[in-house]
Design an enzyme around this catalytic site. Sequence first.
Site, PDB file in Angstrom:
ATOM      1  N   LYS A  71     173.255  40.946  21.611  1.00 38.31           N
ATOM      2  CA  LYS A  71     173.525  40.548  20.229  1.00 38.31           C
ATOM      3  C   LYS A  71     172.385  40.604  19.348  1.00 38.31           C
ATOM      4  O   LYS A  71     172.190  40.943  18.284  1.00 38.31           O
ATOM      5  CB  LYS A  71     174.160  39.036  20.139  1.00 38.31           C
TER       6      LYS A  71
ATOM      7  N   ARG B 228     179.717  28.839  18.719  1.00 38.56           N
ATOM      8  CA  ARG B 228     179.886  29.178  19.994  1.00 38.56           C
ATOM      9  C   ARG B 228     180.857  28.360  20.784  1.00 38.56           C
ATOM     10  O   ARG B 228     181.067  28.203  21.917  1.00 38.56           O
ATOM     11  CB  ARG B 228     178.472  28.488  20.955  1.00 38.56           C
TER      12      ARG B 228
ATOM     13  N   ARG C  44     164.396  41.381  30.519  1.00 30.70           N
ATOM     14  CA  ARG C  44     164.259  41.075  28.933  1.00 30.70           C
ATOM     15  C   ARG C  44     162.946  40.641  28.830  1.00 30.70           C
ATOM     16  O   ARG C  44     162.617  39.487  29.598  1.00 30.70           O
ATOM     17  CB  ARG C  44     165.225  40.146  28.239  1.00 30.70           C
TER      18      ARG C  44
ATOM     19  N   ARG D 139     162.111  34.548  28.998  1.00 30.23           N
ATOM     20  CA  ARG D 139     162.514  33.325  28.879  1.00 30.23           C
ATOM     21  C   ARG D 139     163.005  32.687  29.718  1.00 30.23           C
ATOM     22  O   ARG D 139     163.228  33.062  30.735  1.00 30.23           O
ATOM     23  CB  ARG D 139     163.800  33.643  27.867  1.00 30.23           C
TER      24      ARG D 139
ATOM     25  N   ARG E 151     174.988  29.819  32.083  1.00 22.79           N
ATOM     26  CA  ARG E 151     175.301  30.365  30.896  1.00 22.79           C
ATOM     27  C   ARG E 151     176.471  30.954  30.765  1.00 22.79           C
ATOM     28  O   ARG E 151     177.213  30.887  29.963  1.00 22.79           O
ATOM     29  CB  ARG E 151     174.002  31.082  30.160  1.00 22.79           C
TER      30      ARG E 151
HETATM   31  P1  AP5 Z   1     169.643  40.584  23.844  1.00 25.55           P
HETATM   32  O1  AP5 Z   1     169.612  41.631  22.673  1.00 25.55           O
HETATM   33  O2  AP5 Z   1     168.453  39.785  23.980  1.00 25.55           O
HETATM   34  O3  AP5 Z   1     170.922  39.770  24.280  1.00 25.55           O
HETATM   35  P2  AP5 Z   1     171.622  38.815  23.336  1.00 25.55           P
HETATM   36  O4  AP5 Z   1     173.022  38.820  23.649  1.00 25.55           O
HETATM   37  O5  AP5 Z   1     171.051  38.396  22.370  1.00 25.55           O
HETATM   38  O6  AP5 Z   1     171.468  37.483  24.660  1.00 25.55           O
HETATM   39  P3  AP5 Z   1     170.871  36.201  24.809  1.00 25.55           P
HETATM   40  O7  AP5 Z   1     170.541  35.724  25.826  1.00 25.55           O
HETATM   41  O8  AP5 Z   1     169.722  35.948  23.630  1.00 25.55           O
HETATM   42  O9  AP5 Z   1     171.966  35.202  24.100  1.00 25.55           O
HETATM   43  P4  AP5 Z   1     172.396  33.933  24.447  1.00 25.55           P
HETATM   44  O10 AP5 Z   1     173.659  33.754  23.711  1.00 25.55           O
HETATM   45  O11 AP5 Z   1     172.444  33.553  25.647  1.00 25.55           O
HETATM   46  O12 AP5 Z   1     171.068  33.073  23.858  1.00 25.55           O
HETATM   47  P5  AP5 Z   1     170.837  32.292  22.453  1.00 25.55           P
HETATM   48  O13 AP5 Z   1     169.407  32.312  22.359  1.00 25.55           O
HETATM   49  O14 AP5 Z   1     172.041  32.496  21.530  1.00 25.55           O
HETATM   50  O15 AP5 Z   1     169.596  41.817  25.120  1.00 25.55           O
HETATM   51  C1  AP5 Z   1     169.143  41.401  26.302  1.00 25.55           C
HETATM   52  C2  AP5 Z   1     168.122  42.407  27.217  1.00 25.55           C
HETATM   53  O16 AP5 Z   1     169.015  43.726  27.099  1.00 25.55           O
HETATM   54  C3  AP5 Z   1     166.983  43.067  26.154  1.00 25.55           C
HETATM   55  O17 AP5 Z   1     165.919  42.924  27.012  1.00 25.55           O
HETATM   56  C4  AP5 Z   1     167.309  44.024  25.451  1.00 25.55           C
HETATM   57  O18 AP5 Z   1     166.222  44.633  25.278  1.00 25.55           O
HETATM   58  C5  AP5 Z   1     168.371  44.696  26.551  1.00 25.55           C
HETATM   59  N1  AP5 Z   1     169.302  45.471  25.711  1.00 25.55           N
HETATM   60  C6  AP5 Z   1     169.973  44.994  24.704  1.00 25.55           C
HETATM   61  N2  AP5 Z   1     170.884  46.279  24.124  1.00 25.55           N
HETATM   62  C7  AP5 Z   1     170.677  47.288  25.284  1.00 25.55           C
HETATM   63  C8  AP5 Z   1     171.688  48.275  25.427  1.00 25.55           C
HETATM   64  N3  AP5 Z   1     172.327  48.905  24.373  1.00 25.55           N
HETATM   65  N4  AP5 Z   1     171.256  48.916  26.410  1.00 25.55           N
HETATM   66  C9  AP5 Z   1     170.478  48.739  27.319  1.00 25.55           C
HETATM   67  N5  AP5 Z   1     169.646  47.555  27.324  1.00 25.55           N
HETATM   68  C10 AP5 Z   1     169.898  46.782  26.316  1.00 25.55           C
HETATM   69  O19 AP5 Z   1     171.000  30.862  23.188  1.00 25.55           O
HETATM   70  C11 AP5 Z   1     170.156  30.384  24.266  1.00 25.55           C
HETATM   71  C12 AP5 Z   1     170.639  28.899  24.474  1.00 25.55           C
HETATM   72  O20 AP5 Z   1     170.408  28.009  23.511  1.00 25.55           O
HETATM   73  C13 AP5 Z   1     171.954  28.644  25.048  1.00 25.55           C
HETATM   74  O21 AP5 Z   1     172.175  28.733  26.308  1.00 25.55           O
HETATM   75  C14 AP5 Z   1     172.182  27.237  24.411  1.00 25.55           C
HETATM   76  O22 AP5 Z   1     171.677  26.375  25.590  1.00 25.55           O
HETATM   77  C15 AP5 Z   1     171.401  26.934  23.181  1.00 25.55           C
HETATM   78  N6  AP5 Z   1     172.274  27.365  22.039  1.00 25.55           N
HETATM   79  C16 AP5 Z   1     171.893  28.267  21.111  1.00 25.55           C
HETATM   80  N7  AP5 Z   1     173.023  28.271  20.161  1.00 25.55           N
HETATM   81  C17 AP5 Z   1     173.890  27.414  20.543  1.00 25.55           C
HETATM   82  C18 AP5 Z   1     175.049  26.866  20.037  1.00 25.55           C
HETATM   83  N8  AP5 Z   1     175.631  27.451  18.830  1.00 25.55           N
HETATM   84  N9  AP5 Z   1     175.771  25.828  20.574  1.00 25.55           N
HETATM   85  C19 AP5 Z   1     175.287  25.393  21.611  1.00 25.55           C
HETATM   86  N10 AP5 Z   1     174.226  25.688  22.409  1.00 25.55           N
HETATM   87  C20 AP5 Z   1     173.256  26.825  21.609  1.00 25.55           C
END
Ligand code: AP5
Length: 256
Positions: free
Chosen positions: A42, A121, A160, A193, A204
């Site tokens: 994402k 979420r 990542r 991370r 997660r």
């Molecule tokens: P990346 O683009 O980083 O993936 P992502 O889907 O953004 O993954 P996240 O881990 O950031 O999502 P998340 O939802 O767990 O984290 P968030 O920060 O929101 O890609 C991943 C890897 O793959 C990278 O290395 C990239 O280069 C590679 N890649 C990407 N596309 C590719 C492709 N096409 N082919 C090959 N490789 C590829 O949340 C973190 C934490 O914050 C949560 O666990 C929770 O504790 C808290 N939190 C955040 N928002 C909320 C909320 N709204 N409610 C409650 N808790 C929340």
Amino acid sequence: MITKNDRAVWLKGGNALCSVTPQPPPGKTWRLVLLGAPGVGKGTQAQLLSEHLGACHLSTGDVFRAAKCLADGERSPALDHALGFMRRGELVPDEIVLDMVGERVCCLRCCGGFLLDGFPRTVAQAEALERLLQREKVALTAALDFELPIDEIVARLGGRRTCSGCKAVFHVTGLPPRVEGVCDHCGGKLIQREDDRPEAIRVRMEAYKKSTRPLMEFYQKRGLLVTIAAGKAPDETFQRTMKILNDVVAHSTNSR
Ligand code: AP5
């Protein structure tokens, strides 16, 4: 070429100002929600879409990670509490997330549009977002659901690396930086991370299945859900997303 916004209002909150005065992008103002399991890509797609569409990449995870860098005395007790959940891979409680988004509501009415990544979420967060947007008199263009088998997701998360400065995302093999450990965009240090440890990844994924999957039905019922296969390279997935978005807009009566 659209000038990149530093998203200071979103990342810092309070009285922070963005370095670039928001402008309505040429053509359409996009307001998108990005859904999908942790690690599906994402954030990577949000970066590409933001450069192309002009809308700001608003990640709730980035706000929490930015708060982690504050000195101990500068963080509120609520934020410290939130960071504990995040470290374990659990969802932060809705009240804390909604307070944080509510403080940044100007980013939702911004004329440049937005790409919400990681919010909503839970169904309670989606309902709250719907109320906020109604109050601000703006409408979502679509909710994009990126899909990928779990083993591929785990491989993406393990490799990542994230920029400690501008939050750009890389992968040690799939999307390596030009210089190892250094961000291509701002020269910042690339880090792994804390919640990309195997035990946190498992938690997660469970939180995603239990709390976030029901959002597909929520947006489906509103005619906003668009599903995108995310197994190809980032650029290919981006091209596919743009094609789908253009089709969505072509078939929609509400084009701005
Ligand atoms: P990346 O683009 O980083 O993936 P992502 O889907 O953004 O993954 P996240 O881990 O950031 O999502 P998340 O939802 O767990 O984290 P968030 O920060 O929101 O890609 C991943 C890897 O793959 C990278 O290395 C990239 O280069 C590679 N890649 C990407 N596309 C590719 C492709 N096409 N082919 C090959 N490789 C590829 O949340 C973190 C934490 O914050 C949560 O666990 C929770 O504790 C808290 N939190 C955040 N928002 C909320 C909320 N709204 N409610 C409650 N808790 C929340």
